[in-house]
Design a protein around this motif. Structure first.
Motif, short mmCIF file in Angstrom:
data_model
loop_
_atom_site.label_atom_id
_atom_site.label_comp_id
_atom_site.label_asym_id
_atom_site.label_seq_id
_atom_site.Cartn_x
_atom_site.Cartn_y
_atom_site.Cartn_z
N LEU A 418 0.89 -1.18 -0.08
CA LEU A 418 -0.03 0.07 -0.30
C LEU A 418 0.95 1.24 0.07
O LEU A 418 1.95 1.32 0.61
CB LEU A 418 -0.96 0.15 1.32
N LEU A 419 0.41 2.11 -0.68
CA LEU A 419 1.11 3.54 -0.83
C LEU A 419 0.60 4.52 -0.05
O LEU A 419 -0.78 4.41 0.30
CB LEU A 419 1.21 4.12 -2.39
N ASP A 420 1.32 5.65 0.47
CA ASP A 420 0.98 6.58 1.07
C ASP A 420 0.09 7.38 0.04
O ASP A 420 0.15 7.24 -1.33
CB ASP A 420 2.07 7.64 1.67
N GLN A 537 0.03 12.77 10.43
CA GLN A 537 -0.80 11.51 11.23
C GLN A 537 -2.29 11.53 10.46
O GLN A 537 -2.54 10.65 10.43
CB GLN A 537 -1.04 12.20 12.73
N ILE A 538 -2.76 12.72 9.99
CA ILE A 538 -3.96 12.60 9.66
C ILE A 538 -3.98 12.16 8.05
O ILE A 538 -4.82 11.38 7.76
CB ILE A 538 -4.48 14.35 9.15
N ILE A 539 -2.89 12.47 7.34
CA ILE A 539 -2.78 11.80 6.12
C ILE A 539 -2.58 10.23 6.28
O ILE A 539 -2.98 9.52 5.26
CB ILE A 539 -1.38 12.25 5.35
N VAL A 550 -5.83 12.57 -0.40
CA VAL A 550 -5.87 13.62 0.41
C VAL A 550 -6.09 14.90 -0.11
O VAL A 550 -5.12 15.25 -0.97
CB VAL A 550 -4.68 13.81 1.49
N MET A 551 -7.15 15.62 0.23
CA MET A 551 -7.37 17.11 -0.53
C MET A 551 -6.97 18.17 0.60
O MET A 551 -7.75 18.04 1.67
CB MET A 551 -8.58 17.22 -0.96
N ALA A 564 4.96 17.98 5.23
CA ALA A 564 4.12 16.86 5.18
C ALA A 564 3.99 16.33 3.78
O ALA A 564 4.07 15.18 3.52
CB ALA A 564 2.67 17.30 5.80
N ILE A 565 3.76 17.16 3.01
CA ILE A 565 3.67 16.80 1.26
C ILE A 565 4.73 16.27 0.90
O ILE A 565 4.78 15.16 0.27
CB ILE A 565 3.06 18.01 0.60
#
Length: 658
Positions: A418-420, A537-539, A550-551, A564-565
Motif C-alpha cells: 500500500l502506498l501513502d 498523522q491525518i494523512i 488527501v485534499m 508533510a507533502i
C-alpha cells in the motif's frame, strides 16, 4: 534453567525491516543511549522490535501512552514470543477518582477506586517475572512511573522452597504472613495459603487457576507441584520454587512499625505550624487524620491511603524520587517508547498535575507535606534512569530526534504494498462545491470520506449543510461519549454514514480501511492542529485504502504543509520502487467490521436510550452490572481493547446516575 527470546512466526522480515533491525541492533551493541525508529503506519514496527529483542536478548520494557494500545501490543508480543514471559502492567483501577480538595467550594473529595482484580494479578506477575527471568517483556502504560515498594524490600520478602531440604514449618508460615499471604482454609483465592497435615497449598498472587502444593514427610520437602485448582490434576513438578510477595506494595510489619515514629513527629510539627498561622481547623484535621492512620497501620499493617506515607515506609530522604517499575529491572535492559511523539509529552506532564492536586491537600490539612513524595517521577528523574532506549513513531518528536542526534532508522515499506496517499492542494474559493464533487465520486464506489475541520462551529455548520443536501453525514467531536463514538464509527464503516466530520480526535488511532478520501479544511492555518506532525498523522489515516487520497484546502503553502507533502511523496516513491522491483500489486487492507460488544449484546434500541439519557435509575443500574461483568470477563480473556471500551461506558453511565 536458561531461557532465550525466540520468535515463533511464519513470517520473516521483509522490505526495509531487515535494514532497520540491523541498524538498531548495531546501535545497541555500540552502546547508543537512544535511537529512533521512524516507522510509517502499517510497516510492522512491532515485528521489527520483536526481532531486535530476539537478537540482543535483553529484558525489555515497552512503554505506551494508554491501556488500549498496551493491550494490543501485549497480545502481539505474546503471540510472537509464546515460550517467553510477556507481561502487562497498567493502572489497576477501572475507576479512579483521586483524593482532592477544592478550596473555592470547600469540597473534599475522598479517593474512590474500583480495582480490577485481573489487572492487579497481572501487575504482580509482571514484577515477579522481571525478578525471576531475563527473557521477560513487560508492556506498560505510563502507570509504570508511579510509586512502588522499595525493590530491595520486595526482593527480601522472596524466599525459595527446594525438594529434599528440611522444612521449618514455623519459619515457612512466618515468611508467608510476612509476604502478606493470608491463611484461608475455605477458598482458593490469590495470595492465600492453607495447611492440611503434611501438605501446604499456596495460591500465588497472579492467578485463580492453579496453586503450588508442598508435600512433606518428617519435615522434609518430598515434592513441589503445580496443581490445577478446578480439576486437582498435576500440571508440573519443581525441584526449586521461588515464592514472591502476595502484593506489589508488600512491606514487612517491622518497616511499617518503624515508619510510624517519623510520621507522628512530622504530624506534631505540622500541627504547630497551623496553630502558629492561626489555622486551628487545619491543625485539628491533620492531627485526627494522621493518628487514625497510624493506629490502623500498627493494628492491621495497612490504612486507606497508605501510599501517602511511602517516603517513611521506603526510608527515603525528603524530596527523593519514589521507586517505580523501572527500579525492578536489572541494569542491562532495553526500553522501547512506542508512539513516542505522544508518550514522551505525557511523561513530561504527569509530575506537575499530580503535585498541583496534592498541594491543596497539604495546605488545608488533609495530608502531611511528606505526601508530596508519593508521586510519579518528574521527566528529569525518568531521564536519569532510562536504559538504552528505542523510540518508535511515524512522526518522532523534537526531544527524541535531538537525543538521537538526528540519527534515526527509517521503516517506510509496507509488506502489503500500500502506498501513502496522493495529496492535492485545492484553493478555498469554491471549496465546498469541489468537495461535494469529490464526495460523490467516493459514494459511487461505496467508499467513505473524512472531513477534518479546524473549529467546532465549522464542523457543526458543515455537517448541517451536508445533511440538508441529503448526504449521510455525522459529526464526531471530543464531547461525544464513548458508547456513541463506538456506535458512530461502527455505523460509518457499515455504510449508514458516508461522511464523517471531525476536528482533531480523528487524527490518530482510528483504523478505517473504507476511507479513500480525507479533506483537510484550512490546511494553511499554522498551529498545533495543522503542524507538520499533525498533518502527517491525518494523512496516514488513508494509507489503508488502495485509492487513498488527501485534499488540502488552502490558499497558501505553509512550511508545515510543504514538510508533510514532501515527506508523504518521498515515502510514496520508496514504496512504488519496492512494489515495482518485487512485482507487488497493492490491495486495500481487509478488516472485519465487528460491532462493539456493547452494541451487539444490547441492541440498537437500548443504545439509543442510553445515548439520549432516557433510562430510569433502575435500568442504568442493571446495565451497569451487565457492563461490569462483561468488562471483567474481557479482561480475564486478555481482551483489553474491549475491556477499556466497556470501562469508559461504565464511567459515563455512573455519571448519568448521579
Amino acid at each position: 534453567m536458561s531461557h532465550e527470546f525466540k520468535i515463533v512466526s511464519p513470517f520473516h522480515p521483509t522490505g526495509d525491516q531487515p535494514k532497520a533491525i540491523e541498524s538498531l541492533v548495531t546501535g545497541i551493541n555500540d552502546g547508543e543511549a537512544l535511537q529512533v525508529l521512524l516507522g510509517a503506519t502499517g510497516t510492522g514496527k512491532t515485528f521489527t522490535i520483536a526481532n531486535v529483542i530476539e537478537r540482543v536478548q535483553k529484558t525489555t520494557l515497552v512503554l505506551v501512552h494508554n491501556k488500549t494500545l498496551a493491550g494490543q501490543l501485549y497480545e502481539e508480543f505474546k503471540e510472537l514470543f509464546p515460550h517467553n514471559r510477556v507481561e502487562y502492567f497498567v493502572s489497576n483501577f477501572d475507576f479512579y477518582q483521586p483524593e482532592a480538595y477544592l478550596p473555592k467550594s470547600d469540597t473534599y473529595i475522598e479517593k474512590t477506586a474500583l480495582m480490577n482484580e485481573e489487572i492487579e494479578m497481572m501487575r504482580t506477575s509482571a514484577i515477579n517475572s522481571i525478578l525471576e527471568r531475563r527473557d521477560t517483556i513487560v508492556v506498560a502504560s505510563v502507570a509504570s512511573i508511579y510509586g512502588l515498594t522499595d525493590p530491595d524490600e520486595y526482593r527480601n520478602l522472596v524466599f525459595y522452597l527446594r525438594t529434599g531440604e528440611k522444612l521449618d514449618r514455623h519459619l515457612l508460615l512466618s515468611n508467608l504472613i510476612n509476604a502478606q499471604y493470608a491463611k484461608n482454609s475455605y477458598d482458593y483465592q490469590p495470595g492465600t495459603f492453607r495447611t492440611n497435615g503434611d501438605i501446604i497449598d499456596i495460591v500465588p498472587p497472579h492467578t485463580k487457576d492453579y496453586l503450588y502444593r508442598i508435600d512433606t514427610f518428617d519435615d522434609v520437602i518430598e515434592s513441589i507441584a503445580k496443581i490445577e485448582i478446578v480439576s486437582g490434576s498435576k500440571v508440573e513438578s519443581y525441584k526449586s520454587l521461588p515464592i514472591f510477595p502476595a502484593y506489589e506494595h508488600a512491606s514487612t510489619a517491622l518497616r511499617i512499625k518503624e515508619a510510624t515514629t517519623p510520621i507522628l513527629k512530622e504530624m506534631i510539627a505540622r500541627v504547630e505550624y497551623f496553630l502558629q498561622n492561626n489555622k486551628p481547623l487545619e491543625a485539628e484535621r491533620i492531627e485526627n487524620r494522621t493518628k487514625q492512620d497510624v493506629d490502623s497501620m500498627l493494628e492491621f499493617g495497612m490504612t486507606a491511603g497508605i501510599e501517602n506515607y511511602s517516603r517513611y515506609i521506603d526510608q527515603r530522604a525528603e524530596g527523593s524520587r519514589p521507586f517505580c517499575l523501572l527500579d525492578y529491572f536489572k541494569d542491562d535492559y532495553l526500553l522501547v517508547i512506542d508512539e513516542s511523539h505522544v508518550t514522551i509529552p505525557q511523561l513530561h506532564g504527569m509530575y506537575g498535575g499530580d503535585r498541583s492536586r496534592k498541594l491543596n491537600l497539604v495546605e488545608y490539612g488533609f495530608r502531611l507535606p511528606s505526601a508530596l513524595d508519593n508521586r510519579p517521577l518528574s521527566f528529569a528523574e525518568f531521564e536519569q534512569i532510562m536504559p538504552q532506549t528505542i523510540c518508535t513513531s511515524a512522526t518522532p518528536g523534537d526531544y527524541e530526534l535531538k537525543r538521537a542526534g538526528n540519527k534515526w532508522v527509517e521503516q517506510i515499506i509496507r509488506p502489503t504494498g500500500l502506498l501513502d496517499p496522493k495529496i492535492t492542494v485545492v484553493p478555498t474559493n469554491g471549496q465546498i462545491d469541489h468537495l461535494i464533487a469529490q464526495i460523490n465520486k467516493r459514494i459511487e464506489k461505496n467508499e467513505r470520506v473524512i472531513i477534518v475541520a479546524l473549529t467546532i462551529k465549522m464542523a457543526e455548520d458543515l455537517t448541517t449543510y451536508l445533511k440538508n443536501m441529503k448526504y449521510k453525514v455525522t459529526y464526531l467531536h471530543n464531547e461525544v461519549k464513548t458508547l456513541e463514538r463506538l456506535e458512530t464509527l461502527y455505523e460509518f464503516r457499515k455504510g449508514k454514514y458516508d461522511i464523517l466530520v471531525g476536528i482533531n480526535l480523528i487524527r490518530e488511532g482510528i483504523d478505517l480501511p473504507e476511507v479513500s478520501l480525507i479533506a483537510i479544511l484550512d490546511a494553511d492555518k499554522e498551529g498545533f492542529l495543522r503542524s507538520s506532525r499533525s498533518l502527517i498523522q491525518i494523512i496516514g489515516r488513508t494509507a489503508r485504502n488502495v485509492n487513498g487520497e488527501v485534499m488540502m484546502y488552502a490558499d497558501n503553502l505553509t512550511d508545515s504543509m510543504k514538510t508533510a507533502i514532501n515527506e508523504t511523496n518521498r515515502r510514496r516513491g520508496i514504496q512504488e520502487e519496492y512494489n515495482k522491483l518485487n512485482h507487488i500489486i497493492p490491495q486495500t487492507v481487509f478488516k472485519e467490521i465487528r460491532p462493539p460488544i456493547s452494541i451487539k449484546d444490547k441492541g440498537e434500541t437500548t443504545i439509543k436510550k442510553i445515548i439520549d439519557g432516557k433510562l430510569s435509575r433502575n435500568e442504568i443500574n442493571k446495565y451497569l452490572r451487565d457492563f461490569e461483568k462483561e468488562m471483567r470477563e474481557a479482561a480475564k480473556q486478555l481482551n483489553f481493547e474491549r475491556a477499556a471500551e466497556l470501562r469508559d461506558i461504565i464511567l459515563e453511565l455512573r455519571a448519568m446516575n448521579k
